[in-house]
Design a protein around this motif. Structure first.
Motif, PDB file in Angstrom:
ATOM      1  N   ILE A 145      34.695  25.802   8.524  1.00  0.00           N
ATOM      2  CA  ILE A 145      34.606  26.259  10.098  1.00  0.00           C
ATOM      3  C   ILE A 145      35.300  27.364  10.642  1.00  0.00           C
ATOM      4  N   ASN A 146      34.924  28.316  10.618  1.00  0.00           N
ATOM      5  CA  ASN A 146      35.694  29.365  11.246  1.00  0.00           C
ATOM      6  C   ASN A 146      35.636  29.081  13.054  1.00  0.00           C
ATOM      7  N   THR A 147      37.466  28.979  13.169  1.00  0.00           N
ATOM      8  CA  THR A 147      38.083  28.425  15.051  1.00  0.00           C
ATOM      9  C   THR A 147      38.875  29.421  15.447  1.00  0.00           C
ATOM     10  N   LYS A 150      37.545  30.312  19.568  1.00  0.00           N
ATOM     11  CA  LYS A 150      37.703  29.048  19.646  1.00  0.00           C
ATOM     12  C   LYS A 150      37.804  28.228  20.597  1.00  0.00           C
ATOM     13  N   ASP A 154      33.955  24.378  21.079  1.00  0.00           N
ATOM     14  CA  ASP A 154      33.102  24.773  20.379  1.00  0.00           C
ATOM     15  C   ASP A 154      33.068  24.629  18.567  1.00  0.00           C
ATOM     16  N   ILE A 155      34.847  23.898  18.361  1.00  0.00           N
ATOM     17  CA  ILE A 155      34.344  23.526  17.228  1.00  0.00           C
ATOM     18  C   ILE A 155      34.271  22.110  16.950  1.00  0.00           C
ATOM     19  N   ASP A 157      31.899  20.931  18.562  1.00  0.00           N
ATOM     20  CA  ASP A 157      29.664  21.007  18.495  1.00  0.00           C
ATOM     21  C   ASP A 157      29.626  21.787  17.248  1.00  0.00           C
ATOM     22  N   ASP A 158      29.894  23.065  16.570  1.00  0.00           N
ATOM     23  CA  ASP A 158      30.336  23.716  15.091  1.00  0.00           C
ATOM     24  C   ASP A 158      29.613  22.645  14.601  1.00  0.00           C
ATOM     25  N   ILE A 159      31.241  21.504  14.111  1.00  0.00           N
ATOM     26  CA  ILE A 159      31.034  20.877  12.934  1.00  0.00           C
ATOM     27  C   ILE A 159      29.563  19.460  13.296  1.00  0.00           C
ATOM     28  N   SER A 161      26.517  20.396  14.296  1.00  0.00           N
ATOM     29  CA  SER A 161      25.563  21.214  14.417  1.00  0.00           C
ATOM     30  C   SER A 161      25.585  21.081  12.375  1.00  0.00           C
ATOM     31  N   ARG A 162      26.360  20.555  11.733  1.00  0.00           N
ATOM     32  CA  ARG A 162      26.551  21.192  10.614  1.00  0.00           C
ATOM     33  C   ARG A 162      26.285  19.225   9.693  1.00  0.00           C
TER      34      ARG A 162
END
Ligand SMILES: Nc1ncnc2c1ncn2[C@@H]1O[C@H](COP(=O)(O)OP(=O)(O)OP(=O)(O)O)[C@@H](O)[C@H]1O
Ligand SMILES: O=C(O)C1=C[C@@H](O)[C@@H](O)[C@H](O)C1
Ligand SMILES: [Mg+2]
Length: 163
Positions: A145-147, A150, A154-155, A157-159, A161-162
């Protein structure tokens, strides 16, 4: 589902993003440094001073082995994945997310820190070498996860989504 496990270098925001993630997923959050501090009734820094790094690493391995794989967020200490044995244990208990962050951003967060024993009396170059020497361990078996740039939200939410 198992565990949602966050790894990454000191200062990457594992503990901070993990709290957000726990709120969003309505899951308990376990921070391995905090669990060790409760179990041994001393701060990580004191464990390093009293027992040395090798023994701290043994405590950390025992802690990781004792985690249940019921759905939860686990935020690990920055060095928890250095040992192959620990990476293997974590892979069997859930999905690992590596919180990647540019070193210069990490350094800005860490340069005034006095709580993390491995930073004590180390130059920026020495800390960067440690970071580089660990990258392969963080990448092993994880989703990156590119943080950089962010927010913790945001981080999280990114996790999600995966997952
Ligand atoms: N996404 C972010 N943006 C800006 N600052 C952040 C972010 N995430 C964390 N921070 C700040 O960076 C510092 C380190 O965060 P945190 O303690 O969560 O890191 P960590 O990865 O858990 O470190 P350690 O491996 O030492 O446990 C804290 O001061 C925190 O407020
Ligand atoms: O990167 C590391 O090796 C460490 C990170 C912290 O989370 C603590 O677990 C301890 O300070 C060691
Ligand atoms: Mg932490």
């Amino acid at each position: 589902m198992g565990l949602v496990i966050l790894t990454g270098f000191m200062g990457a925001g594992k503990t901070t993003a993990g709290i957000e993630l726990g709120k969003k997923l309505n899951l308990p959050v376990y921070d391995t440094d905090q669990l060790l501090e409760e179990k041994h009734r001393m701060k990580v820094k004191e464990m390093f001073a009293e027992y040395g790094e090798e023994k701290f690493r043994n405590f950390e391995t025992e802690m990781l082995q004792s985690l249940s794989d019921s759905p939860a967020i686990v935020t690990t200490g920055g060095g928890a994945v250095i040992k192959e044995e620990n990476r293997h244990v974590l892979k069997t208990k859930g999905q690992i997310f590596f919180l990647h962050c540019d070193f210069d951003v990490l350094y800005e967060r860490l340069k005034e820190d006095t709580a993390r024993p491995l930073l004590k009396e180390k130059s920026k170059e020495q800390i960067e070498k440690l970071y580089e020497s660990r990258l392969a361990c963080y990448l092993d078996g994880s989703v990156t996860i590119n943080t950089t740039g962010k927010t913790p939200e945001d981080i999280a939410d990114d996790i999600i989504s995966r997952l």
